[in-house]
Design a protein around this motif. Structure first.
Motif, PDB file in Angstrom:
ATOM      1  N   GLY A 154       3.880  24.311  40.559  1.00  0.00           N
ATOM      2  CA  GLY A 154       4.011  23.974  41.976  1.00  0.00           C
ATOM      3  C   GLY A 154       4.229  22.503  42.260  1.00  0.00           C
ATOM      4  N   ILE A 155       4.418  21.680  41.220  1.00  0.00           N
ATOM      5  CA  ILE A 155       4.604  20.234  41.415  1.00  0.00           C
ATOM      6  C   ILE A 155       6.004  19.813  40.964  1.00  0.00           C
ATOM      7  CG2 ILE A 155       3.776  17.931  40.767  1.00  0.00           C
ATOM      8  CD1 ILE A 155       0.988  19.110  40.422  1.00  0.00           C
ATOM      9  N   ILE A 156       6.699  19.069  41.832  1.00  0.00           N
ATOM     10  CA  ILE A 156       8.056  18.603  41.534  1.00  0.00           C
ATOM     11  C   ILE A 156       8.024  17.618  40.371  1.00  0.00           C
ATOM     12  CG2 ILE A 156      10.000  17.239  42.438  1.00  0.00           C
ATOM     13  CD1 ILE A 156       9.211  18.335  45.252  1.00  0.00           C
ATOM     14  N   GLN A 157       8.796  17.884  39.342  1.00  0.00           N
ATOM     15  CA  GLN A 157       8.870  16.987  38.175  1.00  0.00           C
ATOM     16  C   GLN A 157      10.062  16.055  38.268  1.00  0.00           C
ATOM     17  OE1 GLN A 157       6.250  17.364  35.649  1.00  0.00           O
ATOM     18  NE2 GLN A 157       5.555  18.503  37.440  1.00  0.00           N
ATOM     19  N   CYS A 158      11.170  16.575  38.782  1.00  0.00           N
ATOM     20  CA  CYS A 158      12.355  15.740  38.952  1.00  0.00           C
ATOM     21  C   CYS A 158      13.385  16.475  39.790  1.00  0.00           C
ATOM     22  CB  CYS A 158      12.966  15.364  37.594  1.00  0.00           C
ATOM     23  SG  CYS A 158      13.117  16.733  36.441  1.00  0.00           S
ATOM     24  N   THR A 159      14.210  15.693  40.493  1.00  0.00           N
ATOM     25  CA  THR A 159      15.376  16.274  41.162  1.00  0.00           C
ATOM     26  C   THR A 159      16.593  15.461  40.719  1.00  0.00           C
ATOM     27  OG1 THR A 159      15.672  14.898  43.152  1.00  0.00           O
ATOM     28  CG2 THR A 159      13.925  16.581  43.243  1.00  0.00           C
ATOM     29  N   SER A 160      17.738  16.087  40.688  1.00  0.00           N
ATOM     30  CA  SER A 160      18.909  15.367  40.169  1.00  0.00           C
ATOM     31  C   SER A 160      19.304  14.210  41.093  1.00  0.00           C
ATOM     32  CB  SER A 160      20.082  16.304  39.894  1.00  0.00           C
ATOM     33  OG  SER A 160      20.222  17.241  40.906  1.00  0.00           O
ATOM     34  N   ARG A 161      18.851  14.222  42.350  1.00  0.00           N
ATOM     35  CA  ARG A 161      19.219  13.137  43.271  1.00  0.00           C
ATOM     36  C   ARG A 161      18.502  11.821  42.962  1.00  0.00           C
ATOM     37  NH1 ARG A 161      18.960  13.490  49.847  1.00  0.00           N
ATOM     38  NH2 ARG A 161      18.713  11.267  50.266  1.00  0.00           N
ATOM     39  N   ASP A 162      17.216  11.897  42.578  1.00  0.00           N
ATOM     40  CA  ASP A 162      16.465  10.637  42.455  1.00  0.00           C
ATOM     41  C   ASP A 162      15.791  10.430  41.101  1.00  0.00           C
ATOM     42  OD1 ASP A 162      14.418  12.476  42.634  1.00  0.00           O
ATOM     43  OD2 ASP A 162      13.594  11.729  44.522  1.00  0.00           O
ATOM     44  N   GLU A 163      16.041  11.305  40.117  1.00  0.00           N
ATOM     45  CA  GLU A 163      15.342  11.198  38.824  1.00  0.00           C
ATOM     46  C   GLU A 163      15.607   9.876  38.104  1.00  0.00           C
ATOM     47  OE1 GLU A 163      17.046  11.586  35.590  1.00  0.00           O
ATOM     48  OE2 GLU A 163      19.034  12.003  36.369  1.00  0.00           O
ATOM     49  N   PHE A 164      16.781   9.264  38.352  1.00  0.00           N
ATOM     50  CA  PHE A 164      17.099   8.038  37.606  1.00  0.00           C
ATOM     51  C   PHE A 164      16.106   6.922  37.887  1.00  0.00           C
ATOM     52  CE2 PHE A 164      18.971   5.569  41.072  1.00  0.00           C
ATOM     53  CZ  PHE A 164      19.397   6.548  41.966  1.00  0.00           C
ATOM     54  N   SER A 165      15.552   6.896  39.081  1.00  0.00           N
ATOM     55  CA  SER A 165      14.595   5.838  39.413  1.00  0.00           C
ATOM     56  C   SER A 165      13.403   5.897  38.447  1.00  0.00           C
ATOM     57  CB  SER A 165      14.124   5.997  40.861  1.00  0.00           C
ATOM     58  OG  SER A 165      12.974   5.208  41.096  1.00  0.00           O
ATOM     59  N   TYR A 166      12.829   7.071  38.317  1.00  0.00           N
ATOM     60  CA  TYR A 166      11.660   7.255  37.454  1.00  0.00           C
ATOM     61  C   TYR A 166      12.019   7.114  35.973  1.00  0.00           C
ATOM     62  CZ  TYR A 166       7.754   9.783  35.275  1.00  0.00           C
ATOM     63  OH  TYR A 166       6.703  10.156  34.472  1.00  0.00           O
ATOM     64  N   GLN A 167      13.064   7.806  35.540  1.00  0.00           N
ATOM     65  CA  GLN A 167      13.385   7.859  34.101  1.00  0.00           C
ATOM     66  C   GLN A 167      13.832   6.486  33.579  1.00  0.00           C
ATOM     67  OE1 GLN A 167      12.873  11.244  33.296  1.00  0.00           O
ATOM     68  NE2 GLN A 167      14.348  12.533  34.381  1.00  0.00           N
ATOM     69  N   GLU A 168      14.601   5.754  34.378  1.00  0.00           N
ATOM     70  CA  GLU A 168      15.018   4.415  33.934  1.00  0.00           C
ATOM     71  C   GLU A 168      13.837   3.464  33.877  1.00  0.00           C
ATOM     72  OE1 GLU A 168      18.220   2.633  36.158  1.00  0.00           O
ATOM     73  OE2 GLU A 168      19.481   4.414  36.005  1.00  0.00           O
ATOM     74  N   MET A 169      12.986   3.509  34.896  1.00  0.00           N
ATOM     75  CA  MET A 169      11.889   2.528  34.957  1.00  0.00           C
ATOM     76  C   MET A 169      10.830   2.802  33.894  1.00  0.00           C
ATOM     77  SD  MET A 169      12.539   0.185  37.194  1.00  0.00           S
ATOM     78  CE  MET A 169      11.128  -0.524  38.049  1.00  0.00           C
ATOM     79  N   ILE A 170      10.453   4.056  33.678  1.00  0.00           N
ATOM     80  CA  ILE A 170       9.412   4.344  32.675  1.00  0.00           C
ATOM     81  C   ILE A 170       9.931   4.018  31.272  1.00  0.00           C
ATOM     82  CG2 ILE A 170       9.922   6.799  32.221  1.00  0.00           C
ATOM     83  CD1 ILE A 170       6.907   7.361  32.302  1.00  0.00           C
ATOM     84  N   SER A 171      11.248   3.972  31.106  1.00  0.00           N
ATOM     85  CA  SER A 171      11.841   3.673  29.800  1.00  0.00           C
ATOM     86  C   SER A 171      12.091   2.173  29.618  1.00  0.00           C
ATOM     87  CB  SER A 171      13.178   4.409  29.640  1.00  0.00           C
ATOM     88  OG  SER A 171      13.013   5.793  29.855  1.00  0.00           O
ATOM     89  N   PHE A 172      12.782   1.568  30.567  1.00  0.00           N
ATOM     90  CA  PHE A 172      13.222   0.184  30.366  1.00  0.00           C
ATOM     91  C   PHE A 172      12.142  -0.856  30.638  1.00  0.00           C
ATOM     92  CE2 PHE A 172      17.236   2.208  29.807  1.00  0.00           C
ATOM     93  CZ  PHE A 172      17.879   1.385  28.890  1.00  0.00           C
ATOM     94  N   LEU A 173      11.137  -0.530  31.447  1.00  0.00           N
ATOM     95  CA  LEU A 173      10.040  -1.506  31.603  1.00  0.00           C
ATOM     96  C   LEU A 173       9.413  -1.796  30.239  1.00  0.00           C
ATOM     97  CD1 LEU A 173       8.321  -0.288  34.923  1.00  0.00           C
ATOM     98  CD2 LEU A 173       9.602  -2.412  34.624  1.00  0.00           C
TER      99      LEU A 173
END
Ligand code: AAT
Length: 286
Positions: A53-72
């Motif tokens: 029941g919890i949103i993990q990702c949507t194709s519209r905004d996933e890049f914000s999370y995936q890029e930041m958790i990786s490149f930081l």
């Protein structure tokens, strides 16, 4: 999903509030061994992966999370050759990590092979991360995996679901101790740490647990409209006490950023992400 809307209702983690998405079509729904999995096509956020029941990702905004958790974390390390990803079954973090020119090997441990299989089918723009020859995927529990690995990784990224269900252990003080032991000298970690808007005390407690084992700990934020409060934070920590987390050691030129197809991350965004509102800064660091 009722009357064409999915509402993210979670009485323990975000009582009294819920984000809703209008659903065009339910593409898949099943109960795996570990969690309830839904993949839906939405009216305005593209495809969406929902676990318990919890949103993990949507194709519209996933890049914000995936890029930041990786490149930081990657850009806080002078030579991030060997990287571990814990969780991240959609493949989006693997997709980002393999972009970094110094990364040679990526190991990933994800608990639920059904999330991986369904992401390959329905979320190919994220699951393409698994196609890289650098990525070696293991199916298993991240907490147990950490116990078996010592002095191995330069960077460990914990792309975990929220602290209910299979991910509860990935926020514990004892987990940060395992992370410390699995890192090589000078290693860096980055963990999904929730939003300070949502559960201030939980974010603070996770910071504190991490701080017992790491001499340098920071909290960085990014905005993700489809996550509760539209906002999420990461704990970034270093075994090197003199590392200034705010200052990327690897600074990409704008042309490199574009060549890597980074849409959110830049060196400026990296530094800005660690600037916290005064009330948060006071409680987290003082
Ligand atoms: N990439 C953004 C999506 C996620 S997915 C989190 C992943 O963690 C899921 O694939 C889930 O199966 C996996 N997971 C959960 N518990 C464990 C565990 N113990 N070991 C390994 N993998 C695990 C993050 C969403 C953040 C949501 C914010 N509201």
């Amino acid at each position: 999903i009722s009357k064409g809307w999915f509402s993210e209702i979670q009485d323990d983690l975000w009582p009294g509030q819920s984000f809703s998405l209008k659903v065009k079509e339910v593409l898949h729904a099943e109960k795996s061994q570990f969690q309830d999995i839904q993949i839906v096509e939405t009216e305005t956020y593209g495809r969406c992966l929902i676990l318990d029941g919890i949103i993990q990702c949507t194709s519209r905004d996933e890049f914000s999370y995936q890029e930041m958790i990786s490149f930081l974390p990657l850009c806080c390390h002078p030579n991030p050759q060997k990287v571990l990803i814990v969780g991240g079954g959609d493949g989006g973090v693997a997709r980002e990590v393999v972009k970094h020119p110094l990364v040679k090997e990526v190991h990933q441990v994800e608990i639920d092979d059904r999330v991986v299989e369904l992401s390959k089918k329905y979320l190919p723009s994220m699951a393409c991360g698994f196609d890289s020859e650098k990525v070696k995927l293991t199916i298993g529990d991240g907490f147990e995996y950490m116990k078996q690995h010592k002095n191995e990784f330069d960077v460990i990224i914990t792309d975990s679901s929220d602290p209910v269900g299979p991910a509860v252990n990935l926020f514990l003080e004892s987990y940060f101790e395992l992370l410390k032991n699995a890192l090589k000298d000078g290693g860096i970690i980055c963990s999904q740490a929730g939003s300070f808007w949502l559960d201030f005390d939980h974010a603070k407690k996770t910071m504190k647990g991490c701080g017992i084992h790491f001499p340098k700990v920071g909290y960085a934020v990014t905005s993700v409209p489809s996550y509760p409060c539209g906002h999420i934070g990461f704990i970034v920590a270093s075994l090197n006490a003199s590392r200034d987390l705010k200052e990327p050691v690897k600074k990409f030129e704008k042309s490199e950023i574009d060549a890597l197809n980074l849409k959110y991350y830049s060196s400026e965004v990296h530094s800005a992400a660690f600037s916290l509102p005064r009330w948060v800064e006071k409680h987290f660091y003082e």
